[in-house]
Design a protein around this motif. Sequence first.
Motif, PDB file in Angstrom:
ATOM      1  N   THR A   1      -2.739  -5.513   3.676  1.00 16.66           N
ATOM      2  CA  THR A   1      -3.567  -6.021   5.133  1.00 16.66           C
ATOM      3  C   THR A   1      -4.533  -4.972   5.762  1.00 16.66           C
ATOM      4  O   THR A   1      -3.388  -4.044   5.271  1.00 16.66           O
ATOM      5  N   LYS A   2      -5.140  -5.365   6.720  1.00 14.99           N
ATOM      6  CA  LYS A   2      -5.289  -3.351   7.438  1.00 14.99           C
ATOM      7  C   LYS A   2      -3.782  -3.271   8.505  1.00 14.99           C
ATOM      8  O   LYS A   2      -3.543  -1.820   8.377  1.00 14.99           O
TER       9      LYS A   2
ATOM     10  N   ALA B   1       0.826   2.799   5.708  1.00 13.76           N
ATOM     11  CA  ALA B   1       0.654   4.302   4.562  1.00 13.76           C
ATOM     12  C   ALA B   1      -0.294   5.123   4.612  1.00 13.76           C
ATOM     13  O   ALA B   1      -0.810   5.743   3.744  1.00 13.76           O
ATOM     14  N   GLN B   2      -1.360   5.056   5.884  1.00 16.07           N
ATOM     15  CA  GLN B   2      -2.183   5.702   6.128  1.00 16.07           C
ATOM     16  C   GLN B   2      -2.993   6.055   5.266  1.00 16.07           C
ATOM     17  O   GLN B   2      -4.051   6.906   5.318  1.00 16.07           O
ATOM     18  N   TYR B   3      -3.658   4.829   4.815  1.00 10.62           N
ATOM     19  CA  TYR B   3      -5.161   4.944   4.298  1.00 10.62           C
ATOM     20  C   TYR B   3      -6.343   4.309   5.302  1.00 10.62           C
ATOM     21  O   TYR B   3      -5.602   4.021   5.634  1.00 10.62           O
ATOM     22  N   ALA B   4      -7.673   5.129   5.005  1.00 14.09           N
ATOM     23  CA  ALA B   4      -8.234   5.308   5.918  1.00 14.09           C
ATOM     24  C   ALA B   4      -8.794   4.225   5.652  1.00 14.09           C
ATOM     25  O   ALA B   4      -9.704   3.156   6.283  1.00 14.09           O
ATOM     26  N   THR B   5      -9.467   3.994   4.305  1.00 18.32           N
ATOM     27  CA  THR B   5      -9.927   2.359   3.829  1.00 18.32           C
ATOM     28  C   THR B   5      -9.117   1.530   2.891  1.00 18.32           C
ATOM     29  O   THR B   5      -8.054   2.922   2.497  1.00 18.32           O
ATOM     30  N   ASN B   6      -9.293   0.488   2.137  1.00 16.45           N
ATOM     31  CA  ASN B   6      -8.813  -0.205   1.135  1.00 16.45           C
ATOM     32  C   ASN B   6      -9.028   0.670   0.085  1.00 16.45           C
ATOM     33  O   ASN B   6     -10.216   0.286  -0.059  1.00 16.45           O
ATOM     34  N   PRO B   7      -8.130   0.937  -0.949  1.00 21.75           N
ATOM     35  CA  PRO B   7      -8.425   1.710  -2.161  1.00 21.75           C
ATOM     36  C   PRO B   7      -8.840   0.149  -3.436  1.00 21.75           C
ATOM     37  O   PRO B   7      -8.685   1.140  -4.372  1.00 21.75           O
ATOM     38  N   LEU B   8      -7.969  -0.749  -3.347  1.00 22.62           N
ATOM     39  CA  LEU B   8      -8.837  -1.884  -3.259  1.00 22.62           C
ATOM     40  C   LEU B   8     -10.038  -2.125  -3.655  1.00 22.62           C
ATOM     41  O   LEU B   8     -10.782  -2.087  -4.763  1.00 22.62           O
ATOM     42  N   GLU B   9     -10.653  -1.162  -2.918  1.00 20.62           N
ATOM     43  CA  GLU B   9     -12.076  -2.011  -2.057  1.00 20.62           C
ATOM     44  C   GLU B   9     -13.131  -0.298  -2.467  1.00 20.62           C
ATOM     45  O   GLU B   9     -14.536   0.144  -2.382  1.00 20.62           O
TER      46      GLU B   9
ATOM     47  N   VAL C   1      -7.030  -1.773 -12.514  1.00 23.09           N
ATOM     48  CA  VAL C   1      -6.579  -2.388 -12.000  1.00 23.09           C
ATOM     49  C   VAL C   1      -6.058  -3.429 -11.858  1.00 23.09           C
ATOM     50  O   VAL C   1      -6.802  -4.365 -11.650  1.00 23.09           O
ATOM     51  N   ILE C   2      -4.673  -4.186 -11.872  1.00 18.36           N
ATOM     52  CA  ILE C   2      -5.129  -6.465 -11.663  1.00 18.36           C
ATOM     53  C   ILE C   2      -4.906  -6.436 -10.584  1.00 18.36           C
ATOM     54  O   ILE C   2      -3.342  -5.938 -10.259  1.00 18.36           O
ATOM     55  N   GLN C   3      -5.208  -7.034  -9.639  1.00 24.07           N
ATOM     56  CA  GLN C   3      -5.388  -7.707  -8.534  1.00 24.07           C
ATOM     57  C   GLN C   3      -4.544  -9.346  -8.802  1.00 24.07           C
ATOM     58  O   GLN C   3      -4.914  -9.655  -8.364  1.00 24.07           O
TER      59      GLN C   3
ATOM     60  N   PRO D   1       0.851  -1.233   0.220  1.00 23.36           N
ATOM     61  CA  PRO D   1      -0.106   0.263  -0.183  1.00 23.36           C
ATOM     62  C   PRO D   1       0.756   1.572   0.238  1.00 23.36           C
ATOM     63  O   PRO D   1       0.149   2.212  -0.491  1.00 23.36           O
ATOM     64  N   ALA D   2       1.621   0.878   0.552  1.00 22.76           N
ATOM     65  CA  ALA D   2       2.993   2.858   0.079  1.00 22.76           C
ATOM     66  C   ALA D   2       3.382   2.801  -0.315  1.00 22.76           C
ATOM     67  O   ALA D   2       3.026   3.987  -0.935  1.00 22.76           O
ATOM     68  N   GLY D   3       3.475   1.907  -1.328  1.00 19.89           N
ATOM     69  CA  GLY D   3       4.505   2.202  -2.706  1.00 19.89           C
ATOM     70  C   GLY D   3       3.054   2.669  -3.250  1.00 19.89           C
ATOM     71  O   GLY D   3       3.305   3.797  -4.879  1.00 19.89           O
ATOM     72  N   LEU D   4       2.050   1.977  -3.484  1.00 17.13           N
ATOM     73  CA  LEU D   4       1.033   3.180  -4.136  1.00 17.13           C
ATOM     74  C   LEU D   4       0.086   3.874  -3.568  1.00 17.13           C
ATOM     75  O   LEU D   4       0.605   4.966  -4.824  1.00 17.13           O
TER      76      LEU D   4
END
Length: 618
Positions: free
Chosen positions: A118-119, A125-133, A142-144, A94-97
Motif C-alpha cells: 500500500t502507499k 519502507a522508503q520506496y519512492a515508487t512501487n517496486p512491483l510496478e 516475482v510472484i504477486q 515492502p520493508a522485508g523486500l
Amino acid sequence: MIAAEKPRSEAEALEAVVIRFVGDSGDGMQLTGTQFSDTSAMFGNDVATFPNYPSEIRAPQGSLYGVSGFQVHIGSVEISTPGDNVDLLVAMNPAGLKTNLYAVKPGQTIIVDADSFTKKNLEKAQYATNPLEDGSLSNYRVIQVPMSSLTKEALKNIEGLDQKMITRSKNMFALGMVYWLYSRSPEHTIEFFNKKFKTKPHLIEANTKVLNAGYFYAETIELIPNSYSVSPAKMQSGTYRIIMGNTATAWGFLAAAEKSGLELFLGSYPITPATDILHELVKHKHFGVKAFQAEDEIAGITSAIGASFAGDLAITTTSGPGLALKGEALGLAMMIELPLVVVNVQRGGPSTGLPTKTEQSDLLQAMYGRNGESPVIVIAASTPANCFTYAYQAAKLALEHMTPVVLLTDGYIANGSAPWRIRKVEDLPEIKTRKVTEVKENWHPYNRDEITLARDWAVPGTPGFEHRVGGLEKDQKTGNVSHVPENHEVMTQVRAEKVKRVQSFIPDLIPEFASEGDLLIVGWGGTYGSLHTAAKQLYDAGSRNIGFAHFNYINPLPRNTEEVFKKFKKIVVCELNNGQFANILRMNFSREFLQHNKVQGLPFANNELLEKFKQIVE
C-alpha cells in the motif's frame, strides 16, 4: 483435509536450496521458517538455519529496522551454513523486500504479499515508487499473491476469530505455497497445530485451512510453472531430530548430570540470547534439575557456586553484559577451586549493543575479565548440534579438574538449528568426580591429584572433611587463611598449572584438507560452518595447499598447536571481532598471523571468505 505431497516425478531435482522468510516481527516468520526446517529435517534433508530478528519486542510495523527474518538452507548434500545467496525470498511487506533483496540471486524467485504494498507501507519502507510496478524487479521471477485477501476469504466462515487473528494467519498461506513449491507435505505442520492448539479447535481449523489454501493456490496458479524436490541427504545412520543450539546445550548438561550421578543446578538471570537454556531445563524437573531464576546476574552465579559447594553439577548461563557482572564471583569459584560451568551465549556489544545479533567479541573477557591471576578453562562450541558435545565436555572438565569452565557459544548457533543424531548416555565418555566420602588420615582440603593437580571435593556436612573456603588466599595445605607472600605465589602458580595440564585431556588439533602448505585458515567457535564451507570449495576446486584448523579449546590450547602452525607458510585468523583470538595466538607463538574480521552482527558470507583467501594465496 490434508494436501497431498506432489509426486517427485513431476518436480525438478535440486541439490540444495536457500529460502528466506521476511516480514514484520509480528508476522510469524520465525514460526514459518521453523516449521519448514522441521519438515525438511523429517524428510531427511541436511538443514542449517539462521533466525534474524530485531531487538525491539514490537518494532514499528512496516519499518525497515522492524523486519524479522528466518533463513533455511536444505540439501541432499552436506550443509554447513544457512547459505549466502537466496533462491527464494518470501516477503510479507515492502520493508522485508527492500532490506533483503540484495541477497536474492538474479533470475530467482520472490513471492510477495501484494496486499501489503500500500502507499502507507511503501512510504515506511522508503520506496519512492512501487517496486512491483516500476520495473526494478525485472531481473527476478516475482510472484504477486494477495495473501491477506485470500487468507480472509479462506477463514470467513470460521467462528471465534477476530480481524487481528485472521490477518496473522497469512504466514501459513505463505508456508503452504512454499511446501508445494519444494514438494513438502504440510502434514507435519498440521500435527503441530493439533498439539499446540488442542484446547482451541477453532485455531486448529483456521491454521489448517489457510495452510492448505496456500498449498492448493500454488498448485493451481500458472505463475509457478513447476515445483522442485531436494532428496534426503546421506548422513550417519541413527535417529535424528532437528535441534537448536540452546536446546542442545541444555541437553548436554542433562546428559552430564546423568553420567556423573549428580543433580543439575542452574542459577540464571534471563538475558537474550541465552534464556532458552533456562526455558529448556525448567521442563526437566523429573530428571532432578533445579532451575533457579535469580533476581540478577550476580545472584545467578553465586547461587550456582553455593550449589557446587553442596555437591551439585552447577551451571549459570548469560550473555556478554551478564558475564561482566559475573566476573568477581567467577574469580571466587576459581579461587576456592570448585567445579562450575558458565555459559556465555555471545551477542553484539559493547554494553547492550546488538542483543539479537551474533558476535565473538567476549573472548578476551572470558580469558582475562577478572581481577588478579585468575585462569579458567575456556572452550567454544562451533555448531548448533555440537553445543551438546561441548556442554557435556565443559561439565566433564569442570568436575574432573575442579575448576570453573567458560563455555562460549553465540547467537548464530544458539538460535540456529541443525540435524542432531540422538546419543545414548551409556555411549558418552565417563565422568569421574573428585568427591571424597571415606575418611582419610591427615586429610587436607588442598590435597591434590598428582597428575591433574585437582583438589578433593569435600561436600559440607560430611564427617571428617570439615574445611573453610572463601575469597581470601588459603594455605596450600591446611586451607586456613594465609597472607604469607611465598604461599600466595605457590598457590597462584598451582592454579595456573592446573589449567595448563588440561592439555593432556583434550584432543590434539587436527587440520582439515591440507595438513601442510601455503595457507592455514584458522577459526574458533561458531564460525566453523562458514569457514569449513569456503575451505572445502577451494580444496575441491584444486587448491590442495590450503588447510583449515578450527579451535574449540581456547584455554588451554591443544598441545600440538605450534606443530600444526609450523607446517604452513601463512596463517589467517578469521573471527567476528577485531582480532581477539589472533592476539591470543600472538601471545603464545612468535610468528605472523594475518586477520580477517567482521563486526556487523552477521556471520561470514561465503563469497567474502573466498575472495579473501584467494587474495592471500595470490
